[in-house]
Scaffold this motif. Structure first.
Motif, short mmCIF file in Angstrom:
data_model
loop_
_atom_site.label_atom_id
_atom_site.label_comp_id
_atom_site.label_asym_id
_atom_site.label_seq_id
_atom_site.Cartn_x
_atom_site.Cartn_y
_atom_site.Cartn_z
N ALA A 32 -11.44 17.30 -29.88
CA ALA A 32 -12.64 16.78 -30.52
C ALA A 32 -13.58 16.11 -29.51
CB ALA A 32 -12.27 15.78 -31.61
N ASP A 34 -15.04 13.38 -29.15
CA ASP A 34 -15.19 11.94 -29.34
C ASP A 34 -15.76 11.32 -28.07
OD1 ASP A 34 -13.96 12.29 -31.82
OD2 ASP A 34 -11.97 11.99 -30.98
N GLY A 35 -16.80 10.52 -28.22
CA GLY A 35 -17.46 9.93 -27.06
C GLY A 35 -18.30 10.92 -26.27
N SER A 61 -20.09 16.53 -33.06
CA SER A 61 -18.84 16.40 -33.78
C SER A 61 -18.83 17.26 -35.03
CB SER A 61 -18.60 14.93 -34.15
OG SER A 61 -17.38 14.76 -34.83
N ALA A 81 -7.29 14.83 -30.96
CA ALA A 81 -8.31 13.77 -30.88
C ALA A 81 -8.93 13.75 -29.49
CB ALA A 81 -7.67 12.42 -31.19
N GLY A 82 -10.19 13.36 -29.43
CA GLY A 82 -10.86 13.21 -28.15
C GLY A 82 -10.65 11.81 -27.59
N ASP A 83 -11.30 11.54 -26.47
CA ASP A 83 -11.18 10.25 -25.79
C ASP A 83 -12.53 9.95 -25.14
OD1 ASP A 83 -10.71 8.09 -24.13
OD2 ASP A 83 -8.89 8.90 -23.24
N PRO A 84 -13.16 8.83 -25.50
CA PRO A 84 -14.45 8.50 -24.89
C PRO A 84 -14.43 8.42 -23.37
CG PRO A 84 -14.05 7.12 -26.82
CD PRO A 84 -12.78 7.87 -26.56
#
Length: 307
Positions: A32, A34-35, A61, A81-84
């Motif tokens: 994803a 994310d960030g 997103s 899940a993503g990571d900023p």
């Protein structure tokens, strides 16, 4: 065999049976966005990236989720899940790849050029998914010094077991050799990408082992374009500069009957390209990804394949 000699490669590839393995993946994985934001390091050698003001994290997103939903209609598609701290992680095919070598499944971890992307290779959850959940053996290239950004730098004909490694700052010759060995390929052709190109999968897509989409301006040597075209004739599809710029080369086949690319790429296709895809037996399927394309990649970049 791994070589820069187009004729040597063609002699082997033309006589290689399409019995290396399935031509398309059995599942896909995504990460994803994310960030999602401009990664300054990646922008240094990715001319496709937009300015920071063009990044819309919420829209990216939503489009990413819609892409997962669409692909899930064809093959099982999971999303991590993503990571900023890793703003480029939505392009996981550069970092993780899979193969079956002599029937034994393995996952490969690539060596990214930029430190911001090297963090992605340390993802314990993705490594555990492949190792513990799927039971794949690991081949970790992430700690050696040669850049080898996996299926970003290496386009693979999975049916024949042959690869096309475009050399740039994201993949050097030794990196190409390491990927060739890690993925157990029968033959790999190495060639220089044109100045300003960063990944092979923006300028070349092999579709289900029977067709190729080629962006001629993405290659430094026209002889390489001619050689790849000869291998996939009569289904070698040469894209115009406008189609190339719209990410139409960043396409993927996840089944024998359809090719996927972004909606922007799909709108750029002229009648001849559409007819050529149809003649090769592919329906065209698209998803709106303009927000994601601000990050310098498109649909194929978002899709990790599980073989």
């Amino acid at each position: 065999m791994i070589t820069r000699d187009v004729n040597e490669f063609l002699q082997l590839a033309r006589n290689t049976a399409p019995d290396f393995g399935p031509a398309t993946a059995r599942a896909a994985f995504m990460v994803a966005p994310d960030g999602f934001q401009l990664a300054e390091q990646s922008a240094a050698d990715n001319r496709y990236m937009a300015e920071a003001s063009a990044f819309d994290a919420a829209r990216a997103s939503a489009q990413h989720r819609e892409l997962q939903r669409a692909l899930s209609q064809v093959i099982p598609t999971i999303c991590f899940a993503g990571d900023p701290e890793t703003p480029d992680a939505l392009f996981p095919n550069n970092v993780f790849a899979t193969a079956r070598v002599e029937g034994v499944p393995r996952y490969v971890v690539g060596r990214m050029r930029h430190p911001v992307r090297q963090r992605e290779a340390t993802r314990a959850d993705i490594r555990r998914f492949f190792a513990d959940t799927l039971g794949y053996a690991a081949v970790d290239l992430s700690t050696q010094p040669h850049p080898c950004e996996l299926t970003g730098a290496l386009a693979i004909d999975r049916a024949r077991g042959v690869g096309f490694a475009g050399l740039s700052e994201r993949c050097d010759e030794q990196g190409a050799r390491l990927m060739h060995e890690a993925l157990g390929l029968r033959a790999t052709l190495m060639f220089d990408l044109a100045p300003g190109e960063y990944h092979t999968n923006v300028v070349l897509a092999v579709l289900a082992g029977r067709a190729a989409i080629i962006c001629p301006r993405g290659f430094a040597d026209p002889a390489v374009v001619a050689g790849i075209g000869a291998l996939y004739a009569p289904h070698a599809i040469l894209l115009s500069p406008a189609e190339h710029a719209a990410f139409a080369g960043n396409a993927i086949a996840l089944s024998d009957d359809a090719v996927w690319m972004s909606a922007h790429a799909g709108r750029s296709l002229d009648g001849a390209t559409r007819a050529a895809l149809a003649a090769a037996g592919f329906d065209l399927r698209t998803v709106e990804l303009d927000a994601i394309e601000a990050g310098g990649g498109s649909l194929r970049c978002c899709v990790g394949e599980i073989f």
